[in-house]
Design an enzyme around this catalytic site. Structure first.
Site, PDB file in Angstrom:
ATOM      1  CB  SER A 283      -0.895   0.023   1.243  1.00  0.00           C
ATOM      2  OG  SER A 283      -0.148   0.435   2.386  1.00  0.00           O
ATOM      3  CG  ASP A 284       1.514   5.779  -1.340  1.00  0.00           C
ATOM      4  OD1 ASP A 284       2.464   5.953  -0.550  1.00  0.00           O
ATOM      5  OD2 ASP A 284       1.396   6.400  -2.396  1.00  0.00           O
ATOM      6  CD1 TRP A 285       2.169   7.146   5.871  1.00  0.00           C
ATOM      7  CD2 TRP A 285       4.307   6.716   5.441  1.00  0.00           C
ATOM      8  NE1 TRP A 285       2.864   7.342   7.031  1.00  0.00           N
ATOM      9  CE2 TRP A 285       4.178   7.081   6.800  1.00  0.00           C
ATOM     10  CE3 TRP A 285       5.565   6.403   4.944  1.00  0.00           C
ATOM     11  CZ2 TRP A 285       5.277   7.147   7.655  1.00  0.00           C
ATOM     12  CZ3 TRP A 285       6.657   6.466   5.799  1.00  0.00           C
ATOM     13  CH2 TRP A 285       6.511   6.829   7.138  1.00  0.00           C
ATOM     14  CB  ALA A 287      -3.178   3.646   1.386  1.00  0.00           C
TER      15      ALA A 287
END
Length: 732
Positions: A283-285, A287
């Site tokens: 995932s992105d930070w 998310a």
């Protein structure tokens, strides 16, 4: 019109994954079987350096938070890129945890680690795939030596909206060129060099269509058709996957109501089942937990469940998996088989990175100075000459008095752009310094900033006086790196008001002016372009900026860069791009779609870029002119250097499908060639079109190649006028 569906070009592959499936090696399956449920979850948890170290960030005593590592509750760490710090944490995992599984260290290495290359958008303007592969390989070399085996790059998001700050990180607006660049950068990052155990894992981001947010505002939602998703935004990801990308990052935003981090259509149906990809998704930070803020999950448990079921393997720094994943499996709200598949994908990634064979960083020497020549080459090839009226450029080194004016004349940090990693402003050559290094001994170079970017420090009168004193003004304008990148979207693409005031003052002196732009994306600079004879797009070029710009200004290097993103006249035109659709009343027709207060065409088109020489195109030939579906088509033309000095031309091929079951773009880039020519020399271009170039995806996700008429255009930019037609025939 009969539709022909070609599966050969984009075949669908279905895979079934289990703990003993072919994608996993026997040793990783054996390791998985030794793991407790909590240890399995730990492999899917990524923490930041601040979560795992004390206030000194790893240089002093071990904080009690290192118990996460000792207990096997964390598998990856972000934001540490120092061999000493990496080894310190890695030794805790190896020596103090039950199974000794190494940690995977990740870092945002967007355009270099220690050596700062041009921002990716700038580098894409070189159209030099070998160069971009080389700079990625250099960044990977520095990362590996620092203990970073996982880089969050390349960003392959197609973007056609200059308001979006992250255009600086990608390859511009075109899916064809973007696909080739994505593949080149993945290959560069994942190069395995002699003496190196394993490889640096590339992370292709952000999956998918992150570059098309509503209003150009970062993190905002995207609502697009399946056809647009597949034809515009997915091709660079597909190319990166086919190039062997080890990992992929899901995007923050939603597509048509479903956040990408929990989007099974993207992460399962397309990525794994259609494309057959076996890598791991991060995932992105934060998310995963942000699924609650989206209104897509009612609790941390629900967010974890949806993200895992969709195919997000690693939770980056949200804490959701650590908090709830084990309980979800115990309560049978998630099956253990899906957990095992995710863990195996991560373990296989660590194995590919060489972490089980060589987990520690082995080099602490600062060997990055060897990359300075490559940084210089990249900077030179990234520069785009936008305007050169009256051949004001190149300048004579013997010019007696040169005024370097503007907020970027002597700045260093701004040349690094966004995401400069461990780059140091001390390594940057300023514009003024670059100019001083090349001029003749009798030339006097003086500097006046006139104003800073925001106008906090302003002395425009002194700048105007210096302009009057000079024989030539180099006016350095633009947008600083810290004003671009993530979450730095804009409603205006104009130069800042203090810079506009400076422009007016310099213009009033009536001196010859060369504008040099330092920026991370297109600017609406119509007034500035109209006011001055020469405009150089220098972007944020990294540490070699000043030297490279000076070499272009004084003609030691003949510029060859071409825009990979369209420059609008005004922000009101955005999004604006070359591969747009016709309406029933296009702007080219009387009474067609237009603006009442501005021309409809852009300031500078996609593919535009001038040289200190000139090129001409002629003798276009298409063979065959009546090909059958599945048969290749060859487009040839001759390009000639008609000027007085050697130069590099990026010759471009565009194609239009005149009629389709869905409306088709007016032009699509389908080929290019970088050609180096001496004065008077010619080169015969030869482009090959296949079914992959001539087809497209419909809204059912089917790839179609349809019979009918096509146009081909060859030339120097997306307005190429040398054209021919061919008719694709139905196969009998």
């Amino acid at each position: 019109m009969k539709r022909i569906i070609t599966q050969a070009a984009f075949g669908a592959i279905s895979i079934v994954v289990s703990a003993s499936s072919a994608f996993a090696s026997d040793d990783m399956v054996a390791l998985l079987r030794r793991m407790t449920l909590e240890e399995k979850v730990g492999q899917l948890v990524q923490m930041s350096s601040n979560d795992l170290t004390g206030p000194d960030k790893g240089q002093g005593g071990i904080d009690e938070k290192l118990d996460f590592i000792r207990k096997g509750q964390v598998g990856a760490v972000v934001n540490i890129a120092s061999p000493d710090k990496v080894n310190r944490l890695q030794n805790v995992a190896l020596r103090e945890s039950r199974l000794g599984i190494p940690l995977l260290f990740g870092f945002d290495v967007v355009h270099g680690l220690h050596t700062t290359f041009p921002i990716p958008l700038a580098e894409s303007c070189s159209w030099d795939l070998e160069l971009m592969q080389a700079t990625a390989a250099a960044a990977a070399r520095e990362s590996y030596n620092a203990g970073v085996r996982w880089v969050y790059a390349p960003m392959v998001d197609v973007s056609r909206d200059a308001r979006w700050g992250r255009v600086a990180e990608g390859a511009g607006e075109d899916p064809y060129l973007g696909s080739l660049i994505a593949a080149a950068r993945v290959k560069g990052f994942q190069t395995i060099e002699a003496g190196r155990v394993g490889k640096v894992l590339a992370t292709v981001k952000h999956f998918a269509a992150y570059g098309a947010p509503e209003a150009g505002r970062d993190y905002a939602g995207v609502d697009i058709s399946e056809s647009t998703l597949r034809n515009v935004y997915l091709p660079p990801f597909r190319a990166a996957i086919e190039a062997g990308a080890a990992s992929l990052m899901s995007a923050f935003h939603e597509i048509s109501g479903v956040p990408c981090t929990a989007n099974p259509h993207l992460l399962d149906e397309i990525l794994r089942k259609e494309w057959g990809w076996k890598g791991f998704v991060v995932s992105d930070w934060g998310a995963v937990d942000e699924l609650r803020t989206h209104g897509f999950a009612s609790s941390v448990e629900a967010a974890t469940q949806k993200a895992m079921r969709a195919g997000t393997d690693i939770d980056m720094c949200s804490g959701a998996y650590n908090a709830s994943l084990a309980a979800l499996v115990k309560n049978k709200r998630l099956d253990v088989a899906s957990l095992d598949r995710a863990v195996l994908r991560v373990l296989e990634g660590k194995k590919a990175a060489g972490l089980f064979a060589q987990p520690l960083a082995t080099q602490n020497n600062e060997d990055w100075p060897q990359h300075k020549p490559l940084a210089m080459r990249a900077a030179l090839e990234s520069i785009v000459l936008l305007k050169n009226e009256g051949n004001l450029l190149p300048l004579a080194k013997t010019t007696k008095r040169i005024a370097v004016i503007g907020p970027f004349a002597e700045t260093k940090l701004e040349a690094l752009g966004s995401w400069w990693a461990l780059g140091r402003k001390e390594d940057v050559v300023t514009l003024a310094a670059g100019i001083r290094s090349l001029v003749a001994p009798g030339t006097e170079v003086r500097v006046a900033l006139g104003t800073d970017f925001r106008g906090k420090t302003k002395n425009i009168e002194d700048a105007a006086a210096l302009a009057k004193w000079s024989d030539i003004v180099v006016l350095s304008l633009g947008d600083p790196g810290w004003n671009t990148g993530e979450n730095n979207s804009k409603v205006s693409l104009d130069l800042s008001l203090p810079q506009q005031e400076l422009v007016r003052a310099v213009k009033a002196t009536r001196k010859p002016v060369v504008v040099v732009l330092t920026n991370g994306g297109p600017l609406s600079i119509t007034s500035e372009v109209d006011s001055f004879s020469a405009v150089v797009e220098a972007w944020a070029l990294g540490q070699a900026a000043g030297t490279a710009i000076a070499q272009v200004l004084f003609g030691e290097h003949n510029p060859s860069g071409k825009l990979t993103i369209t420059f609008p006249r005004h922000v009101g035109q955005v999004p604006i791009y070359h591969a747009h659709k016709n309406s029933g009343r296009p702007p080219t027709q009387p009474g067609g779609s237009h603006y009442t207060d501005s021309p409809s065409d852009p300031l500078f088109v996609f593919g535009h870029g001038l040289s200190y020489t000139t090129f001409a195109y002629e003798n276009l030939r298409i063979n065959p002119t009546e090909p059958k579906i599945g048969q290749t088509v060859t487009v040839e033309a001759t390009v000639t250097n008609t000027g007085k000095r050697a130069g590099v031309e990026v010759a471009q091929l565009y194609v239009q499908d005149e009629v389709g079951s869905l409306t088709r773009p007016v032009r699509e880039l389908k080929g290019f060639e970088r050609v180096s020519l001496e004065p008077g020399a010619s080169h015969r271009l030869r482009f090959t079109l296949t079914a992959q170039h001539l087809g497209y995806f419909d809204n059912a996700g089917r790839f179609l190649v349809e019979p009918g008429w096509f146009k081909a255009f060859v030339g120097t930019d997306s307005n190429a006028s040398l054209t021919g037609r061919f008719e694709l025939k139905q196969t009998r």
